[in-house]
Design a protein around this motif. Structure first.
Motif, PDB file in Angstrom:
ATOM      1  N   PHE A 164      80.335  -8.605  12.602  1.00 54.50           N
ATOM      2  CA  PHE A 164      81.148  -9.022  13.731  1.00 54.50           C
ATOM      3  C   PHE A 164      80.415 -10.105  14.513  1.00 54.50           C
ATOM      4  O   PHE A 164      79.260 -10.448  14.209  1.00 54.50           O
ATOM      5  CB  PHE A 164      81.468  -7.830  14.641  1.00 54.50           C
ATOM      6  CG  PHE A 164      80.248  -7.131  15.199  1.00 54.50           C
ATOM      7  CD1 PHE A 164      79.812  -7.392  16.492  1.00 54.50           C
ATOM      8  CD2 PHE A 164      79.534  -6.221  14.437  1.00 54.50           C
ATOM      9  CE1 PHE A 164      78.698  -6.759  17.013  1.00 54.50           C
ATOM     10  CE2 PHE A 164      78.408  -5.576  14.946  1.00 54.50           C
ATOM     11  CZ  PHE A 164      77.991  -5.845  16.241  1.00 54.50           C
ATOM     12  N   SER A 165      81.081 -10.656  15.512  1.00 55.65           N
ATOM     13  CA  SER A 165      80.495 -11.700  16.339  1.00 55.65           C
ATOM     14  C   SER A 165      80.772 -11.401  17.799  1.00 55.65           C
ATOM     15  O   SER A 165      81.753 -10.734  18.136  1.00 55.65           O
ATOM     16  CB  SER A 165      81.055 -13.075  15.962  1.00 55.65           C
ATOM     17  OG  SER A 165      82.447 -13.108  16.196  1.00 55.65           O
ATOM     18  N   THR A 166      79.892 -11.914  18.653  1.00 58.08           N
ATOM     19  CA  THR A 166      80.038 -11.751  20.087  1.00 58.08           C
ATOM     20  C   THR A 166      79.772 -13.091  20.769  1.00 58.08           C
ATOM     21  O   THR A 166      79.052 -13.931  20.233  1.00 58.08           O
ATOM     22  CB  THR A 166      79.060 -10.695  20.639  1.00 58.08           C
ATOM     23  OG1 THR A 166      77.715 -11.091  20.303  1.00 58.08           O
ATOM     24  CG2 THR A 166      79.347  -9.328  20.040  1.00 58.08           C
ATOM     25  N   PRO A 167      80.317 -13.305  21.961  1.00 63.82           N
ATOM     26  CA  PRO A 167      80.071 -14.567  22.673  1.00 63.82           C
ATOM     27  C   PRO A 167      78.706 -14.619  23.333  1.00 63.82           C
ATOM     28  O   PRO A 167      78.255 -15.683  23.751  1.00 63.82           O
ATOM     29  CB  PRO A 167      81.198 -14.605  23.709  1.00 63.82           C
ATOM     30  CG  PRO A 167      81.530 -13.175  23.945  1.00 63.82           C
ATOM     31  CD  PRO A 167      81.319 -12.469  22.637  1.00 63.82           C
ATOM     32  N   THR A 168      78.039 -13.466  23.445  1.00 59.98           N
ATOM     33  CA  THR A 168      76.717 -13.371  24.062  1.00 59.98           C
ATOM     34  C   THR A 168      75.836 -12.491  23.183  1.00 59.98           C
ATOM     35  O   THR A 168      76.337 -11.814  22.281  1.00 59.98           O
ATOM     36  CB  THR A 168      76.814 -12.767  25.474  1.00 59.98           C
ATOM     37  OG1 THR A 168      77.444 -11.475  25.376  1.00 59.98           O
ATOM     38  CG2 THR A 168      77.623 -13.651  26.396  1.00 59.98           C
ATOM     39  N   GLU A 210      83.556  -7.277  24.200  1.00 62.39           N
ATOM     40  CA  GLU A 210      84.325  -8.345  23.554  1.00 62.39           C
ATOM     41  C   GLU A 210      83.632  -8.758  22.259  1.00 62.39           C
ATOM     42  O   GLU A 210      82.474  -9.194  22.273  1.00 62.39           O
ATOM     43  CB  GLU A 210      84.464  -9.546  24.483  1.00 62.39           C
ATOM     44  CG  GLU A 210      85.353 -10.642  23.913  1.00 62.39           C
ATOM     45  CD  GLU A 210      85.816 -11.624  24.976  1.00 62.39           C
ATOM     46  OE1 GLU A 210      86.419 -12.648  24.603  1.00 62.39           O
ATOM     47  OE2 GLU A 210      85.589 -11.354  26.163  1.00 62.39           O
ATOM     48  N   GLN A 211      84.318  -8.601  21.161  1.00 63.89           N
ATOM     49  CA  GLN A 211      83.757  -8.987  19.868  1.00 63.89           C
ATOM     50  C   GLN A 211      84.890  -9.281  18.895  1.00 63.89           C
ATOM     51  O   GLN A 211      86.025  -8.833  19.070  1.00 63.89           O
ATOM     52  CB  GLN A 211      82.847  -7.890  19.309  1.00 63.89           C
ATOM     53  CG  GLN A 211      83.571  -6.611  18.909  1.00 63.89           C
ATOM     54  CD  GLN A 211      82.613  -5.553  18.380  1.00 63.89           C
ATOM     55  OE1 GLN A 211      81.584  -5.280  18.974  1.00 63.89           O
ATOM     56  NE2 GLN A 211      82.963  -4.939  17.256  1.00 63.89           N
ATOM     57  N   HIS A 212      84.543 -10.056  17.871  1.00 62.09           N
ATOM     58  CA  HIS A 212      85.495 -10.366  16.806  1.00 62.09           C
ATOM     59  C   HIS A 212      84.950  -9.796  15.515  1.00 62.09           C
ATOM     60  O   HIS A 212      83.820 -10.088  15.119  1.00 62.09           O
ATOM     61  CB  HIS A 212      85.683 -11.875  16.666  1.00 62.09           C
ATOM     62  CG  HIS A 212      86.469 -12.265  15.452  1.00 62.09           C
ATOM     63  ND1 HIS A 212      87.811 -11.980  15.303  1.00 62.09           N
ATOM     64  CD2 HIS A 212      86.081 -12.893  14.300  1.00 62.09           C
ATOM     65  CE1 HIS A 212      88.221 -12.432  14.128  1.00 62.09           C
ATOM     66  NE2 HIS A 212      87.196 -12.982  13.498  1.00 62.09           N
ATOM     67  N   HIS A 254      76.428 -10.676  13.843  1.00 60.99           N
ATOM     68  CA  HIS A 254      75.734  -9.404  13.694  1.00 60.99           C
ATOM     69  C   HIS A 254      76.294  -8.679  12.469  1.00 60.99           C
ATOM     70  O   HIS A 254      77.501  -8.733  12.211  1.00 60.99           O
ATOM     71  CB  HIS A 254      75.911  -8.511  14.921  1.00 60.99           C
ATOM     72  CG  HIS A 254      75.835  -9.251  16.226  1.00 60.99           C
ATOM     73  ND1 HIS A 254      74.655  -9.562  16.845  1.00 60.99           N
ATOM     74  CD2 HIS A 254      76.810  -9.768  17.017  1.00 60.99           C
ATOM     75  CE1 HIS A 254      74.895 -10.220  17.965  1.00 60.99           C
ATOM     76  NE2 HIS A 254      76.206 -10.362  18.087  1.00 60.99           N
ATOM     77  N   CYS A 255      75.437  -7.984  11.745  1.00 60.87           N
ATOM     78  CA  CYS A 255      75.872  -7.161  10.621  1.00 60.87           C
ATOM     79  C   CYS A 255      75.137  -5.832  10.648  1.00 60.87           C
ATOM     80  O   CYS A 255      73.911  -5.797  10.792  1.00 60.87           O
ATOM     81  CB  CYS A 255      75.609  -7.860   9.285  1.00 60.87           C
ATOM     82  SG  CYS A 255      76.814  -9.134   8.859  1.00 60.87           S
ATOM     83  N   ILE A 256      75.891  -4.769  10.535  1.00 58.79           N
ATOM     84  CA  ILE A 256      75.310  -3.441  10.331  1.00 58.79           C
ATOM     85  C   ILE A 256      75.293  -3.192   8.831  1.00 58.79           C
ATOM     86  O   ILE A 256      76.321  -3.296   8.167  1.00 58.79           O
ATOM     87  CB  ILE A 256      76.127  -2.359  11.054  1.00 58.79           C
ATOM     88  CG1 ILE A 256      76.041  -2.565  12.567  1.00 58.79           C
ATOM     89  CG2 ILE A 256      75.651  -0.979  10.671  1.00 58.79           C
ATOM     90  CD1 ILE A 256      76.894  -1.605  13.361  1.00 58.79           C
ATOM     91  N   LEU A 257      74.121  -2.884   8.299  1.00 60.88           N
ATOM     92  CA  LEU A 257      74.000  -2.714   6.852  1.00 60.88           C
ATOM     93  C   LEU A 257      73.261  -1.434   6.526  1.00 60.88           C
ATOM     94  O   LEU A 257      72.564  -0.865   7.369  1.00 60.88           O
ATOM     95  CB  LEU A 257      73.280  -3.915   6.229  1.00 60.88           C
ATOM     96  CG  LEU A 257      71.833  -4.172   6.663  1.00 60.88           C
ATOM     97  CD1 LEU A 257      70.849  -3.491   5.721  1.00 60.88           C
ATOM     98  CD2 LEU A 257      71.556  -5.660   6.709  1.00 60.88           C
TER      99      LEU A 257
END
Length: 407
Positions: free
Chosen positions: A237-241, A249-251, A297-300
């Motif tokens: 996912f991605s975040t603006p901060t 807030e995340q995409h 960011h990635c959770i793996l």
């Protein structure tokens, strides 16, 4: 005379190692837990045993071996007398394979995550527990014995879930070492971004930011991955901060089997490298800014190849196997790798990126001229309306005065 000569010789034979090394009298005691030091490395487990206490107990370095393999010289330790006290050092391969003569016990266990930790949303997490021992040969057969035996037990816990966050890149990629007090199967988790599908050319972000809908290729790699494990991305996912636990807030690029329509997963759970790509976008909250920042960011997790396939097959079967810490849900085997910020250009400036600077300037000039002309014509029209209205009113009052004169 003969007896006098034999007594010292007998003492030497009974305790042959006491005079081999110069040890302090403080080590003339029974060995205990403090005499064993364990380093759980990425590929090698290193063990160090206090030689002086083992010597006091009547043993030398060749009497001790890993996991009862006294007939294999590679399972015996080496003496290092350059330190105080002298030690016996052993090295054991983490990989539990048939080629390892000093094989240890390896077990994968399920654990409940810390409810206040980063994996609190996971139903379960997993770790690898490696256990072993260093001992002396059995002193005697039978029910009882009066001789001393030594037994050093050790264990290493290797989590299969990792969390790395708030990592910032300047241009193209970042490499962050991962470790903890227990041990890790990898030297480095590395996330890199590229601008080509071959993942050959690192992404270079222009000063004005990336043009919207530019393809960005992401690679997550476990460097020096020990054992037969693959990298499986659970959630990217991605975040603006920069990322934090309370991020609202995340995409989401993908969560398990659910993939965003602008994201393509190229390779996942098949090797020590996972890859996906997405189209550049901007966060709406940056609408008043020239550039929009994106943190990835990635959770793996690390999983055995067969288990990776079982988790991935759930996507084809449209179901999830709850007993395997479901794919896409944080589990004990997960970690988070982050990279960013990447910058994308504001939406109103992205259309100009396809033209040269001169063309863009000319276009801006034409727009300004049209605006000025429009303002001039609009003002003239307003003036004409005012004048026309004044003449109408004047004529009205004049006609009224004339009619009163005839009366």
């Amino acid at each position: 005379m003969t007896l006098t000569l034999c007594l010292p010789l007998l003492a030497v034979l009974l305790q042959p190692t006491l005079c081999l090394y110069n040890c302090s009298s403080q080590y003339e005691r029974t060995p205990d837990n403090s005499d064993l030091i364990v380093d759980c490395g990425t590929s090698i487990i290193t063990l160090e045993i206090n030689l002086c206490t083992a010597q006091w107990a009547g043993f030398n370095s060749t009497d001790l071996a890993l996991n009862g393999n006294h007939n294999h010289s590679e399972c015996q330790g080496s003496v290092d007398d350059s330190v105080d006290p002298p030690i016996i050092r052993y090295q054991l391969q983490v990989n539990d394979s048939q080629n390892n003569p000093c094989r240890q016990s390896l077990q994968i266990v399920d654990e409940v995550p810390d409810p206040s930790g980063p994996f609190s949303s996971f139903s379960s997490i997993q770790s690898v527990i490696i256990t072993g021992y260093i001992d002396t040969p059995r002193s005697a057969q039978g029910v009882i014995s009066y001789s001393t035996d030594l037994y050093y037990h050790f264990s290493c816990r290797y989590p299969l879930e990792y969390l790395i966050n708030n990592t910032q890149i300047v241009a193209s990629s970042v490499s962050v070492a991962t470790s903890d007090n227990n041990g890790t199967f990898i030297d480095t988790l590395k996330m890199s971004v590229f601008n080509d599908s071959d993942y050959s050319y690192p992404l270079v972000v222009p000063s004005t930011g990336l043009e919207l809908r530019t393809k960005i290729y992401v690679e997550v790699k476990a460097v020096n991955l020990t054992g037969n494990f693959h990298v499986l991305l659970d959630h990217c996912f991605s975040t603006p901060t920069p990322y934090n636990m309370s991020q609202s807030e995340q995409h989401n690029f993908f969560i398990g089997c659910t993939v965003d329509q602008k994201t393509t997963v190229m390779n996942n759970g098949l090797s020590s490298v996972a890859r996906f790509n997405f189209e550049a976008f901007r966060f709406v909250q940056h609408r008043d800014q020239a550039k929009s920042s994106i943190y990835l960011h990635c959770i793996l997790r690390l999983c055995e190849p067969s288990k990776c396939q079982v988790l991935l097959s759930a996507c084809n079967n449209n179901r999830r196997r709850r007993s395997l810490a479901p794919f896409g849900e944080e589990s004990s085997d997960s970690a988070t790798v982050s990279v960013g910020p990447l910058y994308t250009a504001r939406e109103d400036s992205s259309s100009a990126a396809a033209y040269s600077a001169n063309t863009a300037s000319e276009k801006d000039g034409v727009d300004v001229t049209g605006l000025v002309v429009g303002v001039v014509f609009g003002s003239a029209a307003a003036a004409l309306l005012v004048l026309g209205g004044w003449f109408v009113l004047k004529k009205y009052y004049w006609m009224g005065g004339l009619s009163r004169a005839f009366d």
